[in-house]
Write a protein that holds these residues in place. Structure first.
Motif, PDB file in Angstrom:
ATOM      1  N   VAL A  13     -26.327 -28.355  16.289  1.00  0.00           N
ATOM      2  CA  VAL A  13     -24.977 -28.144  16.531  1.00  0.00           C
ATOM      3  C   VAL A  13     -24.464 -29.190  17.625  1.00  0.00           C
ATOM      4  O   VAL A  13     -23.524 -29.787  17.446  1.00  0.00           O
ATOM      5  N   SER A  14     -25.256 -29.389  18.682  1.00  0.00           N
ATOM      6  CA  SER A  14     -25.139 -30.317  19.757  1.00  0.00           C
ATOM      7  C   SER A  14     -26.458 -31.198  19.768  1.00  0.00           C
ATOM      8  O   SER A  14     -27.536 -30.680  19.908  1.00  0.00           O
ATOM      9  N   LEU A  15     -26.145 -32.366  20.117  1.00  0.00           N
ATOM     10  CA  LEU A  15     -27.448 -33.389  20.179  1.00  0.00           C
ATOM     11  C   LEU A  15     -27.100 -34.264  21.339  1.00  0.00           C
ATOM     12  O   LEU A  15     -26.124 -35.053  21.305  1.00  0.00           O
ATOM     13  N   ILE A  16     -28.033 -34.460  22.226  1.00  0.00           N
ATOM     14  CA  ILE A  16     -27.927 -35.497  23.247  1.00  0.00           C
ATOM     15  C   ILE A  16     -28.909 -36.410  23.070  1.00  0.00           C
ATOM     16  O   ILE A  16     -30.222 -35.994  23.369  1.00  0.00           O
ATOM     17  N   LEU A  38     -23.258 -30.446  12.797  1.00  0.00           N
ATOM     18  CA  LEU A  38     -23.234 -31.270  13.903  1.00  0.00           C
ATOM     19  C   LEU A  38     -21.664 -31.289  14.439  1.00  0.00           C
ATOM     20  O   LEU A  38     -20.813 -31.611  13.779  1.00  0.00           O
ATOM     21  N   GLU A  39     -21.707 -30.764  15.733  1.00  0.00           N
ATOM     22  CA  GLU A  39     -20.250 -30.684  16.497  1.00  0.00           C
ATOM     23  C   GLU A  39     -20.072 -31.617  17.487  1.00  0.00           C
ATOM     24  O   GLU A  39     -19.219 -32.091  17.880  1.00  0.00           O
ATOM     25  N   ALA A  40     -21.359 -31.774  18.522  1.00  0.00           N
ATOM     26  CA  ALA A  40     -21.117 -32.567  19.683  1.00  0.00           C
ATOM     27  C   ALA A  40     -22.279 -33.607  19.420  1.00  0.00           C
ATOM     28  O   ALA A  40     -23.402 -33.275  19.331  1.00  0.00           O
ATOM     29  N   LEU A  41     -22.089 -34.806  19.661  1.00  0.00           N
ATOM     30  CA  LEU A  41     -23.313 -35.871  19.576  1.00  0.00           C
ATOM     31  C   LEU A  41     -22.841 -36.839  21.001  1.00  0.00           C
ATOM     32  O   LEU A  41     -22.034 -37.592  20.987  1.00  0.00           O
ATOM     33  N   ASP A  42     -23.987 -37.029  21.687  1.00  0.00           N
ATOM     34  CA  ASP A  42     -23.981 -37.954  23.097  1.00  0.00           C
ATOM     35  C   ASP A  42     -25.188 -39.064  22.794  1.00  0.00           C
ATOM     36  O   ASP A  42     -26.252 -38.981  22.623  1.00  0.00           O
ATOM     37  N   LEU A  63     -17.568 -32.471  13.601  1.00  0.00           N
ATOM     38  CA  LEU A  63     -17.964 -33.309  14.863  1.00  0.00           C
ATOM     39  C   LEU A  63     -16.395 -33.059  15.542  1.00  0.00           C
ATOM     40  O   LEU A  63     -15.471 -33.554  15.230  1.00  0.00           O
ATOM     41  N   THR A  64     -16.821 -32.592  16.502  1.00  0.00           N
ATOM     42  CA  THR A  64     -15.533 -32.490  17.855  1.00  0.00           C
ATOM     43  C   THR A  64     -15.624 -33.336  18.869  1.00  0.00           C
ATOM     44  O   THR A  64     -14.550 -33.699  19.466  1.00  0.00           O
TER      45      THR A  64
END
Length: 184
Positions: A13-16, A38-42, A63-64
């Protein structure tokens, strides 16, 4: 880019992936049965010069948030703007290998991304903005763009009412809103 995470169908869901020295994301890296989750990607603090073809609504419909700050993008990556759920797009501080500011274009038509509320474009070299600024993007950061010329008359009433956050430098050429604290 750890494409194995998507190929093994990990429900991410979130990947940094900040500060990994990535230079590219190969096309097809985000394929997998669960990639859509996937909602957040840094991806900040890397060396990316472009995005792969994976950054479209078909592949990443939920993706937000996307952070591409501190990379080497010289052209604005428009593909993520096709994602209707995208709320935060951060693309600050783009520099080439010599440390020169390399992102100079304003994302024309950025207001067509229906959910986009936060757009951070600070510390680039954006020049003349011909686009009408959308009140739906309620948080716009353009500080440290020394050559920018922008008309914010379309959002001035929102700024005055406290519904619109504009982060800027007093020395920038910002027009159309007399309530802003600007140097003459």
């Amino acid at each position: 880019f750890p494409s194995i995470l998507f190929k093994k169908n990990s429900p991410i869901v979130s990947l940094i992936l900040a500060g990994n020295g990535m230079k590219e994301i190969p096309d097809g890296s985000m394929k997998g049965d669960n990639a859509y989750m996937l909602e957040a990607l840094d991806l900040s603090y890397n060396y990316l010069k472009k995005l792969s073809d994976d950054f479209y609504a078909v592949r990443l419909p939920y993706l937000t948030g996307l952070d591409l700050s501190y990379n080497s993008l010289s052209e604005f990556p428009y593909a993520p703007l096709s994602i209707s759920s995208l709320q935060r797009f951060i693309i600050r501080h783009q520099r080439d290998a010599n440390g020169n500011r390399c992102l100079k274009e304003w994302p024309e038509g950025v207001s067509r991304c229906p959910s986009l509320a936060i757009l951070c474009l600070g510390s680039n070299d954006i020049r003349k903005v011909n686009d009408v600024i959308s009140p739906y993007i309620s948080y716009l950061e353009i500080a440290d763009n020394p050559n920018i010329t922008i008309d914010v008359s379309s959002v001035c009433d929102y700024i005055a009412a406290g519904y619109y956050m504009l982060f800027y430098d007093k020395t920038q050429d910002i027009r159309g809103c007399s309530i802003l604290d600007l140097e003459d």
